[in-house]
Design a protein around this motif. Structure first.
Motif, PDB file in Angstrom:
ATOM      1  N   VAL A 164     -34.371 -84.193 -62.725  1.00  0.00           N
ATOM      2  CA  VAL A 164     -35.588 -84.934 -62.402  1.00  0.00           C
ATOM      3  C   VAL A 164     -36.635 -84.708 -63.485  1.00  0.00           C
ATOM      4  CG1 VAL A 164     -37.516 -85.105 -60.798  1.00  0.00           C
ATOM      5  CG2 VAL A 164     -35.203 -84.899 -59.926  1.00  0.00           C
ATOM      6  N   TYR A 179     -39.575 -93.981 -56.651  1.00  0.00           N
ATOM      7  CA  TYR A 179     -39.390 -93.372 -55.333  1.00  0.00           C
ATOM      8  C   TYR A 179     -38.300 -92.317 -55.360  1.00  0.00           C
ATOM      9  CZ  TYR A 179     -42.206 -97.299 -54.037  1.00  0.00           C
ATOM     10  OH  TYR A 179     -43.236 -98.189 -53.975  1.00  0.00           O
ATOM     11  N   LEU A 193     -37.300 -90.139 -57.723  1.00  0.00           N
ATOM     12  CA  LEU A 193     -37.524 -88.809 -58.300  1.00  0.00           C
ATOM     13  C   LEU A 193     -38.270 -87.864 -57.363  1.00  0.00           C
ATOM     14  CD1 LEU A 193     -38.250 -89.937 -61.947  1.00  0.00           C
ATOM     15  CD2 LEU A 193     -36.156 -88.921 -61.043  1.00  0.00           C
ATOM     16  N   PRO A 194     -39.447 -88.278 -56.828  1.00  0.00           N
ATOM     17  CA  PRO A 194     -40.119 -87.362 -55.897  1.00  0.00           C
ATOM     18  C   PRO A 194     -39.265 -87.059 -54.673  1.00  0.00           C
ATOM     19  CG  PRO A 194     -41.621 -89.078 -56.612  1.00  0.00           C
ATOM     20  CD  PRO A 194     -40.267 -89.475 -57.084  1.00  0.00           C
ATOM     21  N   ILE A 195     -38.461 -88.041 -54.246  1.00  0.00           N
ATOM     22  CA  ILE A 195     -37.642 -87.784 -53.057  1.00  0.00           C
ATOM     23  C   ILE A 195     -36.558 -86.756 -53.365  1.00  0.00           C
ATOM     24  CG2 ILE A 195     -35.892 -88.857 -51.572  1.00  0.00           C
ATOM     25  CD1 ILE A 195     -37.727 -91.169 -51.158  1.00  0.00           C
ATOM     26  N   ILE A 222     -36.923 -84.263 -55.367  1.00  0.00           N
ATOM     27  CA  ILE A 222     -37.617 -82.977 -55.272  1.00  0.00           C
ATOM     28  C   ILE A 222     -37.791 -82.593 -53.807  1.00  0.00           C
ATOM     29  CG2 ILE A 222     -39.706 -81.692 -55.844  1.00  0.00           C
ATOM     30  CD1 ILE A 222     -40.104 -83.427 -58.224  1.00  0.00           C
ATOM     31  N   ALA A 223     -38.223 -83.569 -52.988  1.00  0.00           N
ATOM     32  CA  ALA A 223     -38.469 -83.267 -51.577  1.00  0.00           C
ATOM     33  C   ALA A 223     -37.176 -82.847 -50.876  1.00  0.00           C
ATOM     34  CB  ALA A 223     -39.072 -84.480 -50.880  1.00  0.00           C
ATOM     35  N   ILE A 224     -36.054 -83.509 -51.194  1.00  0.00           N
ATOM     36  CA  ILE A 224     -34.793 -83.124 -50.567  1.00  0.00           C
ATOM     37  C   ILE A 224     -34.402 -81.715 -51.000  1.00  0.00           C
ATOM     38  CG2 ILE A 224     -32.328 -83.646 -50.402  1.00  0.00           C
ATOM     39  CD1 ILE A 224     -32.959 -86.549 -50.685  1.00  0.00           C
ATOM     40  N   VAL A 263     -36.400 -79.292 -51.860  1.00  0.00           N
ATOM     41  CA  VAL A 263     -37.261 -78.332 -51.175  1.00  0.00           C
ATOM     42  C   VAL A 263     -36.820 -78.181 -49.718  1.00  0.00           C
ATOM     43  CG1 VAL A 263     -39.589 -78.028 -50.267  1.00  0.00           C
ATOM     44  CG2 VAL A 263     -39.257 -78.587 -52.660  1.00  0.00           C
ATOM     45  N   PHE A 264     -36.570 -79.311 -49.080  1.00  0.00           N
ATOM     46  CA  PHE A 264     -36.147 -79.258 -47.681  1.00  0.00           C
ATOM     47  C   PHE A 264     -34.838 -78.477 -47.561  1.00  0.00           C
ATOM     48  CE2 PHE A 264     -33.052 -81.157 -44.774  1.00  0.00           C
ATOM     49  CZ  PHE A 264     -33.610 -80.749 -43.576  1.00  0.00           C
ATOM     50  N   TYR A 279     -35.270 -74.749 -48.167  1.00  0.00           N
ATOM     51  CA  TYR A 279     -36.035 -74.091 -47.115  1.00  0.00           C
ATOM     52  C   TYR A 279     -35.249 -74.036 -45.805  1.00  0.00           C
ATOM     53  CZ  TYR A 279     -39.952 -72.419 -44.458  1.00  0.00           C
ATOM     54  OH  TYR A 279     -40.758 -71.632 -43.684  1.00  0.00           O
ATOM     55  N   ALA A 280     -34.507 -75.091 -45.524  1.00  0.00           N
ATOM     56  CA  ALA A 280     -33.757 -75.135 -44.267  1.00  0.00           C
ATOM     57  C   ALA A 280     -32.671 -74.069 -44.221  1.00  0.00           C
ATOM     58  CB  ALA A 280     -33.140 -76.517 -44.072  1.00  0.00           C
ATOM     59  N   LEU A 313     -38.344 -71.242 -52.600  1.00  0.00           N
ATOM     60  CA  LEU A 313     -38.879 -72.522 -53.069  1.00  0.00           C
ATOM     61  C   LEU A 313     -39.465 -72.366 -54.465  1.00  0.00           C
ATOM     62  CD1 LEU A 313     -40.612 -73.931 -49.868  1.00  0.00           C
ATOM     63  CD2 LEU A 313     -38.376 -74.463 -50.823  1.00  0.00           C
ATOM     64  N   ILE A 357     -38.167 -74.137 -58.076  1.00  0.00           N
ATOM     65  CA  ILE A 357     -38.921 -74.888 -59.075  1.00  0.00           C
ATOM     66  C   ILE A 357     -38.805 -74.208 -60.441  1.00  0.00           C
ATOM     67  CG2 ILE A 357     -41.218 -75.696 -59.701  1.00  0.00           C
ATOM     68  CD1 ILE A 357     -41.754 -75.848 -56.640  1.00  0.00           C
ATOM     69  N   TYR A 403     -44.495 -78.897 -42.585  1.00  0.00           N
ATOM     70  CA  TYR A 403     -43.575 -79.718 -43.362  1.00  0.00           C
ATOM     71  C   TYR A 403     -44.024 -81.173 -43.455  1.00  0.00           C
ATOM     72  CZ  TYR A 403     -39.434 -81.942 -45.105  1.00  0.00           C
ATOM     73  OH  TYR A 403     -38.587 -82.674 -45.884  1.00  0.00           O
ATOM     74  N   LEU A 461     -45.088 -86.432 -51.591  1.00  0.00           N
ATOM     75  CA  LEU A 461     -44.393 -87.665 -51.958  1.00  0.00           C
ATOM     76  C   LEU A 461     -45.387 -88.736 -52.413  1.00  0.00           C
ATOM     77  CD1 LEU A 461     -41.526 -88.090 -49.340  1.00  0.00           C
ATOM     78  CD2 LEU A 461     -41.370 -87.476 -51.742  1.00  0.00           C
ATOM     79  N   PHE A 503     -45.109 -90.360 -56.005  1.00  0.00           N
ATOM     80  CA  PHE A 503     -44.903 -91.789 -56.259  1.00  0.00           C
ATOM     81  C   PHE A 503     -45.997 -92.330 -57.171  1.00  0.00           C
ATOM     82  CE2 PHE A 503     -42.888 -92.105 -51.781  1.00  0.00           C
ATOM     83  CZ  PHE A 503     -41.708 -91.609 -52.279  1.00  0.00           C
TER      84      PHE A 503
END
Lengths: 508, 156
Positions: free
Chosen positions: A227, A398, A400-402, A404-406, A408-409, A412-413, A421, A425, B100, B108, B112
């Motif tokens: 990313v 949309y 690239l940030p997603i 990163i979010a996946i 992180v999720f 963390y999960a 976390l 990074i 969260y 996000l 974006f």
């Protein structure tokens, strides 16, 4: 006969509805991952480990492991296939193993035969998957029976061989590859030593006691690294996508590609079994071979269907072949299989010769599901080629940030700590800069996964010999492994010294 | 850039190797009966890393200038990269405090817009859908645990 019985059991477990679903989802996501620019098989598999971990949390450990590995393996070969779609339609390979496919695939697309190229790639991948699978079934049991006789000394040397093979072929500089390997092994020593229970390099920081989590490091290095690279290089794609057109290949196409598919599958499989070689080399070699064998080699590079069929079969067969050392010896031969191995270990399933005795359900379930997965891949891809071609157009804004979010999720999960976390990074940034300067990442992950096992076996061997290091040289099998390991490192060096160009495995 | 990076990396790896060797000398004594303690492996690897980084430094010092001069470096987009990394760090660091759903939504949305300005409505929708969707699926359907909302919001 016993093997057939196990295989039948494997099919029974793979045909359970939830495992069918997992295989389907894996193949689907894998193809999407392969098609999407910016995520390859390695980051795709790494990203999905935490997701599968939560999906399977309701099941008992053994069947959870089976389901998870079925899904992840589906992602693996789905991604191998998906990578060819972008090669053909965009002239940009989704991952390095489909670089060769661009040569003829893109030319075919420009001549309006994109559909034929895509479907021949799917058929080739399917045949190759089946060839690899049959070989896997035949070889798995005998190989693991040999391997089960190995003592700690043999294991230590075998793992060194695996590391040497991957380092010797990865990246442009062997020094850098070796540095990454050693760094991975060193990072693996952080945390509680599982032989003596002594805490090492933890400095009383509680989160360090369990060591650096392999998942965090792998997702960071591969997924986030990619990313960051896309963002830094403004590499948002935007090439012109060629219309797919007629999907089914003509009879002439099929006739021309039957031979290349068969040869590519066999060659790819054997290259895949070798640790360190892998899909990229397999596709290169099979392309070169077809060009040599062809009656009209001048057609290659101008849209010859053999130039698509052979490398695509080879890279899929290689990814099947790579499963053999992973499942029977517990030695991952590539970055992606190292990640799969890490996933198995997370489920307390130790790949290796004992896998077929301790967890026959997992091993044979996986083998059977590979067959089903390949079938799904074919059924899915022929009609859905056009849909997957649409996925290429997902705006990176949309995506690239997603990603990163996946990441992180996912981390963390599984880990529930802020430390992981931040480590994630950090690894992403490190991954970008290292990869950018030709430091290959796969050896690092391999070192991290194999580190504890190498150390255990080394210390068990040394304890048995009272600290005498010559035990690794006096046992004949161990000595043979070590010699091969040294050769694996020396031969490319010697070739380079003599000015020969050495084909290296960029994907690893 | 490659050679300069290699030089710094070489020094860094050398130091890492040295640190591991130095620190692993402190573990040794606590080992039990066996004469192969938990210190041998990291110490050996540390020495190996020192040797390899020395080799890397040697390679860069006598390096071929052609590598560094070849090809024009593309101008890197440090601004977007910096903002994105900064946002990711804040997101990671405060995840447990702000929860969260809120954290992901904000991250996000910012992400974006950083990559490409405009189309706020789509951005808002996608971030809201993703953050609520993942939270709902994971916590309600799969019964996992995530810090949902900040405690002062009393939403659970």
């Amino acid at each position: 006969m016993e093997t057939l019985q196990f295989l039948a059991d494997g099919f029974a477990s793979a045909l359970q509805w939830q495992n069918l679903l997992f295989a389907f989802v894996g193949v689907l996501i894998g193809t999407a991952v392969g098609v999407l620019p910016g995520i390859g098989p390695m980051s795709g598999v790494a990203l999905l480990i935490p997701v599968t971990a939560t999906l399977t949390s309701g099941q008992d450990p053994a069947s959870a492991a089976t389901s998870a590995i079925i899904l992840l393996a589906g992602v693996y070969y789905g991604a191998m296939y998906g990578g060819s779609t972008t090669s053909i339609l965009l002239n940009t390979p989704g991952e390095s193993s489909s670089v060769v496919t661009t040569l003829d695939g893109y030319q075919m697309a420009r001549q309006g035969r994109a559909g034929a190229a895509l479907s021949i790639a799917a058929i080739g991948s399917f045949v190759a998957g089946i060839v690899a699978l049959v070989a896997l079934v035949l070889l798995a049991k005998p190989l693991s029976e040999v391997a089960i006789k190995f003592g700690p000394a043999e294991y230590f040397s075998l793992m060194l061989l695996g590391l040497a093979a991957v380092s010797g072929l990865a990246g442009k500089s062997m020094t850098k590859a070796l540095i990454m390997t050693v760094l991975g092994l060193l990072l693996a020593t952080i945390g509680m030593d599982n032989v003596s229970g002594v805490a090492r390099f933890t400095y009383n920081v509680p989160v360090l006691y369990s060591g650096l989590e392999f998942l965090t490091v792998a997702v960071g290095l591969f997924a986030l690294g990619e990313v960051f690279k896309t963002v830094l290089h403004r590499d948002y794609g935007g090439g012109e996508i060629i219309k797919v057109g007629r999907v089914l290949p003509t009879r002439q196409d099929l006739k021309e590609s039957a031979g290349p598919i068969a040869r590519g599958s066999l060659l790819g499989f054997f290259i895949g079994v070798l640790p360190g070689a892998g899909a990229t080399l397999a596709s290169f070699f099979s392309y070169i071979m077809e060009k040599k064998l062809s009656r009209n080699p001048e057609k290659f590079g101008k849209g010859a269907i053999a130039g698509v069929a052979a490398p695509e079969s080879a890279n899929n067969a290689a990814s099947g072949g790579a499963m053999i050392p992973l499942l029977t010896l517990g030695i991952p031969g590539s970055g992606t299989t190292a990640i799969l191995m890490g996933a198995l270990i997370m489920y307390n399933v130790q790949p290796g010769p004992l896998l077929f005795e301790d967890h026959p359900g997992v091993a044979w379930g996986l083998i059977a599901s590979m067959f089903i997965g390949n079938l799904m891949l074919l059924v899915l891809n022929m009609p859905l080629v056009k849909v997957f071609a649409k996925i290429i157009e997902t705006p990176p804004k949309y995506l690239l940030p997603i990603i990163i979010a996946i990441s992180v999720f996912g981390v963390y999960a599984v880990q529930y700590t802020t430390f992981d976390l931040l480590l994630l990074i950090g690894c992403g940034i490190a991954g970008y800069f290292l990869a950018q300067n030709d430091y290959p990442l796969a050896p690092l992950v391999l070192g991290l996964v194999l580190g504890p096992m190498i150390e255990n076996n080394m210390r068990r061997a040394l304890t048995a010999s009272n600290g005498d290091f010559s035990i690794f040289l006096t046992k004949p099998i161990s000595l043979a492994f070590l010699l091969v390991a040294v050769l694996w490192l020396l031969v490319p060096l010697l070739l380079k010294l003599r000015g020969k160009k050495v084909i290296i495995n960029e994907e690893a | 850039m490659n050679r300069i990076f290699d030089r710094y990396a070489g020094v860094a790896f050398l130091l890492v190797g040295a640190a591991f060797v130095w620190e692993s000398r402190k573990i040794g004594e606590s080992s039990y009966g066996s004469n192969v303690g938990p210190d041998i492996f990291p110490m050996g690897l540390g020495i190996l890393l020192i040797l390899l980084s020395a080799r890397l430094l040697y390679e860069t010092l006598r390096g071929r200038m052609t590598d560094a001069a070849s090809g024009e470096k593309p101008r890197l987009d440090y601004k977007r990269f910096g903002i994105l990394v900064g946002a990711a760090l804040l997101y990671a660091y405060f995840l447990e405090d702000i929860g969260y759903v809120l954290g992901t939504f904000l991250f996000l949305l910012l992400g974006f817009q950083v990559i490409e300005r405009g189309r706020w409505l789509v951005s808002l929708l996608v971030s809201a859908l993703f953050s609520f969707g993942v939270y709902y699926l994971f916590v309600q359907v799969l019964e996992g645990t995530l810090p949902g909302f900040p405690s002062w919001m009393n939403l659970g």
